[in-house]
Write a protein that holds these residues in place. Structure first.
Motif: not given
Length: 95
Positions: A30-55
């Protein structure tokens, strides 16, 4: 497939613009939210893998751009090992 970019602020104050081939990243950040680096990486990993799977489901092969973006995010994280409690802020989505 609607693509999106998202601008982040890294622990050192620098900014990066990241890419996703799917709006799924809006479910993890969410815009404006701050994430611990490890949390940001995990969220990115999940979201970008889902995105890649959709493609892959739509076009028959995974999204190299999404997987490349994930690799860049993971590599970037290594630069902040020396920072105590590194945070990443999601500044905005660019549609």
């Amino acid at each position: 497939m609607p693509e999106i970019r998202f601008q982040i602020e890294l622990p050192d104050g620098s900014q990066e613009t990241c890419y996703s081939p799917s709006l799924v990243v809006k479910e993890y950040f969410a815009p404006g939210n701050e994430y611990a680096l490890t949390d940001f990486i995990e969220r990115s990993r999940t979201a970008l893998n889902i995105a890649s799977d959709r493609v892959q489901a739509k076009y028959g092969s995974p999204c190299g751009l999404a997987l490349g973006q994930l690799a860049q995010i993971e590599a970037m994280a290594g630069k902040y090992n020396h920072v105590a409690e590194p945070k990443v802020r999601l500044l905005k989505f660019i549609e």
